[in-house]
Scaffold this motif. Structure first.
Motif, PDB file in Angstrom:
ATOM      1  N   ARG A 161       0.842  -1.187   0.000  1.00 11.32           N
ATOM      2  CA  ARG A 161       0.000   0.000   0.000  1.00 11.32           C
ATOM      3  C   ARG A 161       0.883   1.244   0.000  1.00 11.32           C
ATOM      4  O   ARG A 161       2.055   1.188   0.396  1.00 11.32           O
ATOM      5  CB  ARG A 161      -0.920   0.000   1.224  1.00 11.32           C
ATOM      6  N   ALA A 162       0.317   2.344  -0.405  1.00  7.32           N
ATOM      7  CA  ALA A 162       1.059   3.605  -0.429  1.00  7.32           C
ATOM      8  C   ALA A 162       1.594   3.939   0.960  1.00  7.32           C
ATOM      9  O   ALA A 162       2.714   4.439   1.104  1.00  7.32           O
ATOM     10  CB  ALA A 162       0.174   4.731  -0.952  1.00  7.32           C
ATOM     11  N   ALA A 163       0.811   3.638   2.001  1.00  9.63           N
ATOM     12  CA  ALA A 163       1.231   3.947   3.375  1.00  9.63           C
ATOM     13  C   ALA A 163       2.476   3.148   3.751  1.00  9.63           C
ATOM     14  O   ALA A 163       3.352   3.655   4.476  1.00  9.63           O
ATOM     15  CB  ALA A 163       0.091   3.653   4.341  1.00  9.63           C
ATOM     16  N   GLU A 164       2.590   1.904   3.269  1.00  7.15           N
ATOM     17  CA  GLU A 164       3.748   1.082   3.598  1.00  7.15           C
ATOM     18  C   GLU A 164       5.007   1.612   2.907  1.00  7.15           C
ATOM     19  O   GLU A 164       6.089   1.634   3.491  1.00  7.15           O
ATOM     20  CB  GLU A 164       3.490  -0.367   3.178  1.00  7.15           C
ATOM     21  N   VAL A 165       4.840   2.050   1.657  1.00  8.85           N
ATOM     22  CA  VAL A 165       5.970   2.639   0.938  1.00  8.85           C
ATOM     23  C   VAL A 165       6.389   3.939   1.610  1.00  8.85           C
ATOM     24  O   VAL A 165       7.586   4.212   1.793  1.00  8.85           O
ATOM     25  CB  VAL A 165       5.603   2.877  -0.539  1.00  8.85           C
ATOM     26  N   ALA A 166       5.413   4.755   1.998  1.00  3.99           N
ATOM     27  CA  ALA A 166       5.704   6.024   2.665  1.00  3.99           C
ATOM     28  C   ALA A 166       6.463   5.795   3.963  1.00  3.99           C
ATOM     29  O   ALA A 166       7.424   6.517   4.279  1.00  3.99           O
ATOM     30  CB  ALA A 166       4.405   6.776   2.926  1.00  3.99           C
ATOM     31  N   ALA A 167       6.052   4.789   4.733  1.00  2.80           N
ATOM     32  CA  ALA A 167       6.722   4.511   6.005  1.00  2.80           C
ATOM     33  C   ALA A 167       8.176   4.103   5.768  1.00  2.80           C
ATOM     34  O   ALA A 167       9.069   4.499   6.529  1.00  2.80           O
ATOM     35  CB  ALA A 167       5.968   3.414   6.752  1.00  2.80           C
ATOM     36  N   LYS A 168       8.438   3.321   4.741  1.00  4.56           N
ATOM     37  CA  LYS A 168       9.801   2.896   4.437  1.00  4.56           C
ATOM     38  C   LYS A 168      10.681   4.079   4.061  1.00  4.56           C
ATOM     39  O   LYS A 168      11.878   4.120   4.380  1.00  4.56           O
ATOM     40  CB  LYS A 168       9.778   1.896   3.278  1.00  4.56           C
ATOM     41  N   GLY A 214      10.008   7.325   4.838  1.00  2.27           N
ATOM     42  CA  GLY A 214       9.900   8.444   5.768  1.00  2.27           C
ATOM     43  C   GLY A 214       9.278   9.674   5.126  1.00  2.27           C
ATOM     44  O   GLY A 214       9.684  10.807   5.408  1.00  2.27           O
ATOM     45  N   MET A 215       8.300   9.470   4.250  1.00  3.04           N
ATOM     46  CA  MET A 215       7.637  10.605   3.592  1.00  3.04           C
ATOM     47  C   MET A 215       6.139  10.530   3.861  1.00  3.04           C
ATOM     48  O   MET A 215       5.616   9.511   4.330  1.00  3.04           O
ATOM     49  CB  MET A 215       7.910  10.608   2.087  1.00  3.04           C
ATOM     50  N   HIS A 216       5.438  11.622   3.563  1.00  5.73           N
ATOM     51  CA  HIS A 216       3.991  11.667   3.754  1.00  5.73           C
ATOM     52  C   HIS A 216       3.333  10.698   2.784  1.00  5.73           C
ATOM     53  O   HIS A 216       3.783  10.523   1.642  1.00  5.73           O
ATOM     54  CB  HIS A 216       3.462  13.088   3.527  1.00  5.73           C
ATOM     55  N   VAL A 217       2.258  10.070   3.212  1.00  5.88           N
ATOM     56  CA  VAL A 217       1.599   9.069   2.385  1.00  5.88           C
ATOM     57  C   VAL A 217       1.105   9.663   1.069  1.00  5.88           C
ATOM     58  O   VAL A 217       1.135   8.999   0.020  1.00  5.88           O
ATOM     59  CB  VAL A 217       0.449   8.394   3.168  1.00  5.88           C
ATOM     60  N   ASN A 218       0.648  10.925   1.094  1.00  6.53           N
ATOM     61  CA  ASN A 218       0.167  11.538  -0.151  1.00  6.53           C
ATOM     62  C   ASN A 218       1.301  11.744  -1.151  1.00  6.53           C
ATOM     63  O   ASN A 218       1.104  11.632  -2.367  1.00  6.53           O
ATOM     64  CB  ASN A 218      -0.525  12.878   0.145  1.00  6.53           C
ATOM     65  N   THR A 219       2.486  12.046  -0.617  1.00  8.08           N
ATOM     66  CA  THR A 219       3.651  12.193  -1.501  1.00  8.08           C
ATOM     67  C   THR A 219       4.005  10.859  -2.137  1.00  8.08           C
ATOM     68  O   THR A 219       4.260  10.766  -3.340  1.00  8.08           O
ATOM     69  CB  THR A 219       4.854  12.732  -0.716  1.00  8.08           C
ATOM     70  N   ALA A 220       4.017   9.820  -1.322  1.00  2.65           N
ATOM     71  CA  ALA A 220       4.320   8.482  -1.839  1.00  2.65           C
ATOM     72  C   ALA A 220       3.275   8.057  -2.862  1.00  2.65           C
ATOM     73  O   ALA A 220       3.614   7.506  -3.919  1.00  2.65           O
ATOM     74  CB  ALA A 220       4.385   7.473  -0.697  1.00  2.65           C
ATOM     75  N   ARG A 221       2.004   8.329  -2.561  1.00  3.38           N
ATOM     76  CA  ARG A 221       0.946   7.946  -3.490  1.00  3.38           C
ATOM     77  C   ARG A 221       1.095   8.691  -4.818  1.00  3.38           C
ATOM     78  O   ARG A 221       0.872   8.123  -5.888  1.00  3.38           O
ATOM     79  CB  ARG A 221      -0.431   8.222  -2.874  1.00  3.38           C
ATOM     80  N   GLY A 222       1.519   9.955  -4.751  1.00  2.00           N
ATOM     81  CA  GLY A 222       1.728  10.715  -5.981  1.00  2.00           C
ATOM     82  C   GLY A 222       2.810  10.093  -6.856  1.00  2.00           C
ATOM     83  O   GLY A 222       2.640   9.972  -8.076  1.00  2.00           O
ATOM     84  N   ARG A 275     -15.863  -1.852   6.682  1.00  2.00           N
ATOM     85  CA  ARG A 275     -16.437  -0.805   5.843  1.00  2.00           C
ATOM     86  C   ARG A 275     -15.340   0.050   5.222  1.00  2.00           C
ATOM     87  O   ARG A 275     -14.178  -0.019   5.604  1.00  2.00           O
ATOM     88  CB  ARG A 275     -17.372   0.061   6.672  1.00  2.00           C
ATOM     89  N   GLY A 276     -15.742   0.881   4.299  1.00  7.79           N
ATOM     90  CA  GLY A 276     -14.805   1.789   3.660  1.00  7.79           C
ATOM     91  C   GLY A 276     -14.318   1.254   2.319  1.00  7.79           C
ATOM     92  O   GLY A 276     -14.555   0.099   1.952  1.00  7.79           O
ATOM     93  N   ARG A 277     -13.668   2.140   1.606  1.00  4.83           N
ATOM     94  CA  ARG A 277     -13.185   1.781   0.281  1.00  4.83           C
ATOM     95  C   ARG A 277     -11.994   0.834   0.377  1.00  4.83           C
ATOM     96  O   ARG A 277     -11.083   1.066   1.184  1.00  4.83           O
ATOM     97  CB  ARG A 277     -12.783   3.051  -0.476  1.00  4.83           C
ATOM     98  N   PRO A 278     -11.974  -0.239  -0.420  1.00  5.13           N
ATOM     99  CA  PRO A 278     -10.833  -1.171  -0.357  1.00  5.13           C
ATOM    100  C   PRO A 278      -9.530  -0.467  -0.722  1.00  5.13           C
ATOM    101  O   PRO A 278      -9.499   0.467  -1.520  1.00  5.13           O
ATOM    102  CB  PRO A 278     -11.195  -2.226  -1.410  1.00  5.13           C
ATOM    103  N   SER A 279      -8.451  -0.900  -0.103  1.00  4.83           N
ATOM    104  CA  SER A 279      -7.135  -0.311  -0.369  1.00  4.83           C
ATOM    105  C   SER A 279      -6.581  -0.823  -1.686  1.00  4.83           C
ATOM    106  O   SER A 279      -6.879  -1.944  -2.132  1.00  4.83           O
ATOM    107  CB  SER A 279      -6.157  -0.669   0.759  1.00  4.83           C
ATOM    108  N   LEU A 280      -5.746   0.019  -2.303  1.00  5.92           N
ATOM    109  CA  LEU A 280      -5.042  -0.388  -3.512  1.00  5.92           C
ATOM    110  C   LEU A 280      -3.667  -0.926  -3.139  1.00  5.92           C
ATOM    111  O   LEU A 280      -2.955  -0.342  -2.320  1.00  5.92           O
ATOM    112  CB  LEU A 280      -4.891   0.795  -4.471  1.00  5.92           C
TER     113      LEU A 280
END
Length: 239
Positions: free
Chosen positions: A39-46, A48-56, A77-82
């Motif tokens: 997920r984008a959040a996992e890449v961001a954590a690796k 050390g950047m904001h998740v939105n930056t990683a997702r971009g 509930r909620g939208r499935p993760s990519l």
């Protein structure tokens, strides 16, 4: 009936074929650490950047077809993760696979520990056919000087790390001679030497590159010195 189109060439997915920024390459390298994707959040954590930056960055890689997305199994509930998955192959793994395949194929020529002259000549003939198939025949090159530059470039592009020494000290009298020292080899794995048939195939390839049966003579000397092989090119001096 028109046959179905084959898959795209894997070379189109090599990193060098993609126009990636340094940051995109960094994100791609991190994503390759997740075999099943991340997920984008996992890449961001690796990184050390904001998740939105990683997702971009991941979305830019998606546009360039360097990655694909799959939908993670829904949990609550909620939208499935990519999940972002790498499409770019590992060049080293690709090279190792085909080097292994070629070593297996050339073993059909004979015993690599006791190669006979006939088997080595068949290997050279394969090398000549290979050069012809790649349309790198040097039939318009009538002198050693004509052949040197294109041969040097070809060997460099193939991964042999050549270095040129024109007119070496031990050149035979009455000959124009040049040595190309090869400081790397795509077929060396660790400390294991390639099959002598592989070397003979490359010798046949080089002979065809410099003009087949033209005036330039080719002599490949595998493992001529510590850490290198040597290609000696020679032609009779004129005048």
């Amino acid at each position: 009936m028109t046959p179905p189109q084959p898959p795209r060439p894997a070379t189109e997915l090599f990193p060098d074929s993609l126009r990636l920024s340094p940051k995109q390459r960094e994100v791609l390298a991190v994503l390759q650490e997740f075999p099943a994707g991340a997920r984008a959040a996992e890449v961001a954590a690796k990184l050390g950047m904001h998740v939105n930056t990683a997702r971009g960055h991941l979305e830019e890689l998606l546009v360039q077809e360097a990655v694909r997305t799959v939908t993670a199994p829904a949990k609550g509930r909620g939208r499935p993760s990519l999940i972002f998955q790498v499409r770019v192959p590992d060049n080293r793994a690709v090279a190792h696979e085909y080097i292994s395949l070629i070593e297996v194929l050339v073993s059909s020529l004979g015993d690599p520990d006791h190669p006979d002259a006939e088997s080595l000549e068949r290997a050279r003939a394969i090398g000549k056919q290979w050069a012809q198939h790649m349309a790198v025949n040097g039939q318009n090159w009538t002198t050693l000087d004509d052949a040197l530059e294109p041969l040097f470039q070809r060997l460099r592009d193939m991964g042999f790390d050549p270095s040129l020494n024109e007119d070496p000290a031990d050149a035979a009298e009455g000959e124009h001679t040049a040595d190309l020292s090869l400081y790397s080899c795509p077929f060396v794995a660790g400390n294991l030497r390639p099959s002598p048939f592989v070397c003979a195939i490359h010798e046949g390839f080089i002979r065809q590159v410099v003009g087949g049966n033209g005036p330039v003579r080719v002599d490949l000397k595998p493992f001529s010195e510590e850490g290198r092989c040597t290609v000696r090119l020679s032609e009779p001096e004129t005048g």
